[in-house]
Design a protein around this motif. Structure first.
Motif, PDB file in Angstrom:
ATOM      1  N   THR A 173      -2.210  -0.286 -12.908  1.00 41.60           N
ATOM      2  CA  THR A 173      -1.735   0.775 -12.028  1.00 41.60           C
ATOM      3  C   THR A 173      -1.630   0.324 -10.573  1.00 41.60           C
ATOM      4  O   THR A 173      -1.102   1.057  -9.746  1.00 41.60           O
ATOM      5  CB  THR A 173      -2.666   1.998 -12.088  1.00 41.60           C
ATOM      6  OG1 THR A 173      -3.991   1.571 -11.756  1.00 41.60           O
ATOM      7  CG2 THR A 173      -2.655   2.607 -13.478  1.00 41.60           C
ATOM      8  N   LEU A 174      -2.157  -0.853 -10.269  1.00 34.32           N
ATOM      9  CA  LEU A 174      -2.024  -1.358  -8.897  1.00 34.32           C
ATOM     10  C   LEU A 174      -1.292  -2.704  -8.882  1.00 34.32           C
ATOM     11  O   LEU A 174      -0.190  -2.821  -8.385  1.00 34.32           O
ATOM     12  CB  LEU A 174      -3.406  -1.478  -8.236  1.00 34.32           C
ATOM     13  CG  LEU A 174      -4.131  -0.143  -8.020  1.00 34.32           C
ATOM     14  CD1 LEU A 174      -5.514  -0.355  -7.426  1.00 34.32           C
ATOM     15  CD2 LEU A 174      -3.320   0.791  -7.123  1.00 34.32           C
ATOM     16  N   TYR A 181      -7.077  -0.574 -13.436  1.00 27.82           N
ATOM     17  CA  TYR A 181      -6.868  -1.230 -12.159  1.00 27.82           C
ATOM     18  C   TYR A 181      -5.669  -2.190 -12.179  1.00 27.82           C
ATOM     19  O   TYR A 181      -4.800  -2.159 -11.324  1.00 27.82           O
ATOM     20  CB  TYR A 181      -8.170  -1.972 -11.883  1.00 27.82           C
ATOM     21  CG  TYR A 181      -8.340  -2.617 -10.564  1.00 27.82           C
ATOM     22  CD1 TYR A 181      -8.191  -1.911  -9.394  1.00 27.82           C
ATOM     23  CD2 TYR A 181      -8.725  -3.963 -10.504  1.00 27.82           C
ATOM     24  CE1 TYR A 181      -8.410  -2.530  -8.183  1.00 27.82           C
ATOM     25  CE2 TYR A 181      -8.948  -4.585  -9.298  1.00 27.82           C
ATOM     26  CZ  TYR A 181      -8.786  -3.875  -8.132  1.00 27.82           C
ATOM     27  OH  TYR A 181      -9.010  -4.481  -6.935  1.00 27.82           O
ATOM     28  N   LEU A 201       2.380   1.818  -3.326  1.00 28.19           N
ATOM     29  CA  LEU A 201       1.407   2.216  -4.351  1.00 28.19           C
ATOM     30  C   LEU A 201       0.928   3.652  -4.152  1.00 28.19           C
ATOM     31  O   LEU A 201       0.706   4.378  -5.123  1.00 28.19           O
ATOM     32  CB  LEU A 201       0.220   1.246  -4.359  1.00 28.19           C
ATOM     33  CG  LEU A 201       0.559  -0.132  -4.938  1.00 28.19           C
ATOM     34  CD1 LEU A 201      -0.584  -1.116  -4.719  1.00 28.19           C
ATOM     35  CD2 LEU A 201       0.884  -0.036  -6.427  1.00 28.19           C
ATOM     36  N   ASP A 202       0.779   4.062  -2.920  1.00 27.40           N
ATOM     37  CA  ASP A 202       0.453   5.465  -2.648  1.00 27.40           C
ATOM     38  C   ASP A 202       1.487   6.365  -3.301  1.00 27.40           C
ATOM     39  O   ASP A 202       1.167   7.300  -4.033  1.00 27.40           O
ATOM     40  CB  ASP A 202       0.484   5.732  -1.126  1.00 27.40           C
ATOM     41  CG  ASP A 202      -0.880   5.497  -0.493  1.00 27.40           C
ATOM     42  OD1 ASP A 202      -1.887   5.557  -1.222  1.00 27.40           O
ATOM     43  OD2 ASP A 202      -0.925   5.237   0.716  1.00 27.40           O
ATOM     44  N   PHE A 246      -9.459   3.359  -4.269  1.00 28.50           N
ATOM     45  CA  PHE A 246      -8.776   2.158  -3.787  1.00 28.50           C
ATOM     46  C   PHE A 246      -7.828   2.451  -2.634  1.00 28.50           C
ATOM     47  O   PHE A 246      -7.785   1.723  -1.657  1.00 28.50           O
ATOM     48  CB  PHE A 246      -7.976   1.511  -4.918  1.00 28.50           C
ATOM     49  CG  PHE A 246      -8.848   1.015  -6.019  1.00 28.50           C
ATOM     50  CD1 PHE A 246      -9.576  -0.147  -5.871  1.00 28.50           C
ATOM     51  CD2 PHE A 246      -8.971   1.741  -7.191  1.00 28.50           C
ATOM     52  CE1 PHE A 246     -10.408  -0.598  -6.878  1.00 28.50           C
ATOM     53  CE2 PHE A 246      -9.798   1.298  -8.209  1.00 28.50           C
ATOM     54  CZ  PHE A 246     -10.513   0.129  -8.051  1.00 28.50           C
ATOM     55  N   LEU A 247      -7.100   3.523  -2.787  1.00 28.72           N
ATOM     56  CA  LEU A 247      -6.008   3.744  -1.854  1.00 28.72           C
ATOM     57  C   LEU A 247      -6.472   4.366  -0.545  1.00 28.72           C
ATOM     58  O   LEU A 247      -5.706   4.452   0.403  1.00 28.72           O
ATOM     59  CB  LEU A 247      -4.942   4.628  -2.528  1.00 28.72           C
ATOM     60  CG  LEU A 247      -4.318   3.954  -3.762  1.00 28.72           C
ATOM     61  CD1 LEU A 247      -3.485   4.937  -4.567  1.00 28.72           C
ATOM     62  CD2 LEU A 247      -3.469   2.755  -3.356  1.00 28.72           C
ATOM     63  N   THR A 289       1.663   5.846  -7.406  1.00 28.07           N
ATOM     64  CA  THR A 289       0.533   6.351  -8.186  1.00 28.07           C
ATOM     65  C   THR A 289       0.410   7.872  -8.079  1.00 28.07           C
ATOM     66  O   THR A 289       0.006   8.526  -9.031  1.00 28.07           O
ATOM     67  CB  THR A 289      -0.811   5.740  -7.723  1.00 28.07           C
ATOM     68  OG1 THR A 289      -1.009   6.069  -6.348  1.00 28.07           O
ATOM     69  CG2 THR A 289      -0.828   4.230  -7.896  1.00 28.07           C
ATOM     70  N   LEU A 304      -7.610   6.545  -8.495  1.00 28.45           N
ATOM     71  CA  LEU A 304      -7.051   5.473  -7.663  1.00 28.45           C
ATOM     72  C   LEU A 304      -7.041   5.895  -6.204  1.00 28.45           C
ATOM     73  O   LEU A 304      -7.393   5.112  -5.320  1.00 28.45           O
ATOM     74  CB  LEU A 304      -5.634   5.138  -8.122  1.00 28.45           C
ATOM     75  CG  LEU A 304      -5.534   4.529  -9.521  1.00 28.45           C
ATOM     76  CD1 LEU A 304      -4.081   4.458  -9.962  1.00 28.45           C
ATOM     77  CD2 LEU A 304      -6.174   3.150  -9.561  1.00 28.45           C
ATOM     78  N   LEU A 318      -6.272  -2.285   0.793  1.00 29.54           N
ATOM     79  CA  LEU A 318      -6.408  -2.958  -0.493  1.00 29.54           C
ATOM     80  C   LEU A 318      -6.748  -4.421  -0.260  1.00 29.54           C
ATOM     81  O   LEU A 318      -6.203  -5.075   0.635  1.00 29.54           O
ATOM     82  CB  LEU A 318      -5.086  -2.843  -1.269  1.00 29.54           C
ATOM     83  CG  LEU A 318      -4.730  -1.416  -1.688  1.00 29.54           C
ATOM     84  CD1 LEU A 318      -3.263  -1.321  -2.088  1.00 29.54           C
ATOM     85  CD2 LEU A 318      -5.623  -0.963  -2.828  1.00 29.54           C
ATOM     86  N   HIS A 347       0.815  -1.216   0.000  1.00 27.58           N
ATOM     87  CA  HIS A 347       0.000   0.000   0.000  1.00 27.58           C
ATOM     88  C   HIS A 347       0.852   1.271   0.000  1.00 27.58           C
ATOM     89  O   HIS A 347       0.608   2.211  -0.767  1.00 27.58           O
ATOM     90  CB  HIS A 347      -0.946  -0.009   1.208  1.00 27.58           C
ATOM     91  CG  HIS A 347      -2.126   0.897   1.046  1.00 27.58           C
ATOM     92  ND1 HIS A 347      -3.392   0.544   1.426  1.00 27.58           N
ATOM     93  CD2 HIS A 347      -2.235   2.143   0.528  1.00 27.58           C
ATOM     94  CE1 HIS A 347      -4.225   1.544   1.156  1.00 27.58           C
ATOM     95  NE2 HIS A 347      -3.546   2.522   0.612  1.00 27.58           N
TER      96      HIS A 347
END
Length: 706
Positions: A307-308, A304, A203-204, A225-226, A207, A221, A230, A200
């Motif tokens: 990018t994740l 999705y 990804l924060d 999602f974030l 992204t 995102l 997740l 997480h």
RNA sequence: GGGCCCGUAGCUCAGCGGUUAGAGCAGGGGACUCAUAAUCCCUUGGUCGUGUGUUCGAUUCACACCGGGCCUACCA
């Protein structure tokens, strides 16, 4: 001018799924990626265009089974078709592989070990419905039944369209498999999950701050999602499945979405092996940074995954992260979703049979601005724009002036053109910046403005008058024509990424191959000019009509019905067939809609046609075409039917009328309720009106047609 | 049901906090005749979906509504 060292770019388009043919929606992506790559190469950068067929998953397995052949056979055939379609549109991959290859299997194993090593894999039981008849586990949308909350019939396995409840398929009352209509059983199976939440923080950061994503995507995102934990990603599927078996989990396979993006890596590896390149140099970030940019072009439907999951996998495996994920919208045709009944579900092959592919490349380029908005292919607009811009402005420039240079060649030194060439040369960097940013529409606008100036120049200098003026004016004529041809050549350089074949043909007439973007900086002098050849034929409305007509033919039974107006490539191997209204333009009913394939009396008797009396008919206010009918089949048997006859019949005039219905049609869930049959009516392709069929006087509700 | 995107001239779109809102195509008028009925010049045309709010100031930002498009994976 770019003084900096050449960039190194690895560019991908999403992998097309091996379950369907390439259509115009897909091409939005492949054409725009190809233009980007060709542009980069022309700029002197090292660019590699990588793609592959996406071959695994349940859909391929089921289709191969139904066609009685091996999956390998099926995907090999489809790969050949895909490649031929791409070739036709000048989409030039540096390597086009397949996810079903040894390299991909090896790399999947390596990434898998990385995920293990990072402690991201967990094992957990999953309750899932299993169809014993078909022998497969059922995804939610392959299960239908009665909603446990509101009792609405015929609901999908995950949620009720009537009351909005969400539940697990196992909660459904009277669940049925849509594959076999059999009774599914609940089975428990172990699945492997990736604990994405552990990534997480990464990804924060990636992204929101890496710059790889456009702001709307990053915001999306962050917002969806974030902002919360997740969820774990279910990455395995129990047998039977077509894919790679997981080495440390026999009887289970990697989900197609695990091995598909790894196909980018595998395809790069195979390309590298074939060209004496090093895979590591492209995907392994070195301490000092290799300076490689990875660019993925994708449709917004698969954001999705790219990018994740994908960056998380790359990060865990210590591989190079994407420098850019370029997300585009979908294609509509004539303002609407592509539709088979309207003839706007156009396959690449059909287009190639009738219309110049480069004109479509230009049209797409003129509308792609790098955003995620949908792109509309208005066919009237297409014809007008392709002809006006490419034939009328660009090619016409050569067509109207080259003839005067065949004898003399270009002037020995570049004449005074009032700064036209220099101006367009100076704009080269702006045009390049637009290409680089993916704003092809802006690049095309600038190119067309330069073409306008060039044509105005020719008009002003009137070379045709000089031609008539005799020897005294010969030198000026040569100069004027030389300027026009140089401006044309300059435009060809700028347009080469979009229209490579045109550029090549033009280069063959004058100046030789276009090798670099900077060719637009220096005018040609003193060289020979060959007699002009018509470089582009105009697109005719007849060609478009032919494409629509060919697209309207019913597809063979073996053909699946890809339910997307996009370049969507995977993830939904389980598309249902689309229900489409029949309202297509074209003449004479029989010509417009040829007779269907011969059928037997047995086929016919499967359809139970009955006389029915309309008990009630009412408007469905929100529906564009539907009337809600209640009909009696005699006695107490009634049916609710949604009929697509709104606008053709007044509800009141239908009541008490005898009609013919298909009484054994599978009920169909429609937006406004359940439709339990179909009212038989006549309509012509392209003809106005829908005409209900009525029996002669004396017929009774419930009588069968035979 | 949930979510995303979009609503600017007849059409396709650009502009995205600041003087009288732009382009291409289409429409109207004229010029030219070299060119694939191509080209050039002039021109008509918009209360920037509606309503509230924020602001000295909104097409531009926020919210709501209306309209259109799209997505919906056992995971949105």
């Amino acid at each position: 001018m770019h003084e900096t060292a050449p960039r190194r770019l690895l560019v991908t388009s999403a992998l097309p799924y091996a379950n369907g043919h390439i259509h115009l929606g897909h091409l939005v992506e492949y054409i725009q990626t190809d233009i980007f790559v060709r542009f980069q190469k022309l700029r002197g950068n090292k660019a590699v265009y990588i793609c592959a067929d996406d071959t695994h998953g349940t859909a391929i397995m089921l289709r191969a089974k139904s066609e009685g052949r091996s999956e390998q056979d099926l995907i090999a055939e489809m790969q050949q078709a895909h490649r031929s379609d791409f070739d036709g549109f000048h989409v030039a991959f540096d390597h086009y592989g397949s996810t079903d290859c040894p390299t991909n299997r090896r790399l999947c194993g390596e990434i898998w070990q990385s995920l293990h090593a990072a402690g991201l894999i967990v094992r957990r039981d999953v309750q899932q419905l299993f169809d014993p008849t078909a022998g497969v586990f059922l995804a939610d949308r392959f299960v239908k039944g009665t909603c446990p909350r509101c009792q609405a019939a015929d609901q999908y396995g995950d949620s009720c369209e009537a009351c909005g409840a969400t539940y697990s398929p196992a909660d459904l009352i009277d669940p049925r498999s849509t594959l076999s209509d059999g009774l599914p059983e609940v089975r428990s199976a172990e699945h492997l999950f990736v604990e994405l939440e552990k990534m997480h923080g990464f990804l924060d950061e990636w992204t929101q701050r890496s710059g790889a994503l456009a702001a709307p995507i990053a915001n999306y995102l962050a917002g969806h999602f974030l902002g919360e934990a997740l969820r774990d990603w279910d990455i395995s599927r129990p047998a039977p499945y077509f894919g790679f078996e997981i080495p440390d989990f026999p009887g289970h396979y990697w989900y197609v979405w695990f091995d598909a993006p790894i196909g980018y890596l595998a395809s790069t590896a195979d390309w590298a092996d074939a060209h004496g390149e090093s895979f590591d140099a492209w995907w392994k970030p070195s301490a000092e940074g290799t300076g490689v940019e990875i660019h993925h072009f994708i449709g917004k439907d698969i954001t999705y995954f790219h990018t994740l999951f994908w960056p998380a996998m790359l990060q865990a495996a210590g591989l190079q992260l994407p420098a850019g994920v370029h997300v585009h919208g979908f294609l509509t045709v004539n303002g609407q979703k592509m539709s088979k009944s309207r003839g706007t579900f156009i396959l690449a092959r059909t287009w190639l049979d009738h219309v110049d592919p480069e004109m479509l490349r230009y049209f797409y380029a003129s509308k792609i601005s790098g955003g995620i908005d949908d792109l509309d292919l208005d066919l009237n607009d297409f014809v007008a724009k392709a002809n006006a811009d490419i034939v009328g402005k660009i090619v016409n420039l050569a067509s109207r002036t080259m003839r005067w240079l065949v004898e003399s060649g270009l002037s020995a030194s570049y004449p005074d053109d009032g700064g036209l060439f220099a101006r367009a040369a100076a704009e080269g960097e702006d045009i390049a910046a637009a290409y680089d940013a993916g704003d092809l529409a802006r690049a095309m606008r600038m190119i067309m403005q330069a073409a306008d100036r060039a044509n105005a120049f020719v008009d002003e200098r009137q070379p045709w008058k000089l031609a008539k003026a005799g020897p005294d004016a010969a030198a000026e004529l040569q100069d004027v024509a030389s300027i026009a041809v140089n401006l044309f050549r300059q435009l060809m350089v700028y347009l080469a990424p979009v229209m490579p074949a045109l550029a090549e043909e033009a280069a063959a007439l004058v100046g030789g191959p276009i090798l670099a973007w900077n060719d637009a900086q220096t005018p040609l002098v003193g060289c020979a000019v060959k007699p002009f050849q018509p470089l582009k034929a105009r697109v005719t409305p007849e060609q478009i009509a032919a494409v629509l007509a060919a697209s309207q033919q019913s597809t063979p039974a073996s053909e699946t019905s890809p339910n997307q107006a996009s370049s969507k490539t995977k993830g939904s191997p389980m598309d249902d067939t689309v229900e489409t209204p029949a309202d297509a333009p074209s003449p004479s009913p029989l010509d417009a809609e040829p007779l269907a394939a011969e059928c037997t009396i047995d086929d016919f008797t499967k359809v139970d046609l009955r006389v029915a009396r309309v008990l009630s008919a009412e408007e469905v206010p929100e529906a564009r075409k539907l009337l809600k009918l209640t009909v009696s089949l005699g006695g107490d048997t009634t049916r609710t039917i949604f009929a697509g006859i709104k606008g053709h019949h007044e509800p009141a005039s239908l009541v008490d009328r005898l009609v013919v219905v298909v009484a054994n049609l599978a009920p169909r869930k429609m937006k406004f309720g359940l439709s339990e049959g179909m009212v038989v009516a006549a309509s012509g392709e392209g003809a106005e009106g829908v005409f209900l069929i009525s029996p002669d006087t004396g017929a009774l509700p419930g009588m069968r047609l035979r």
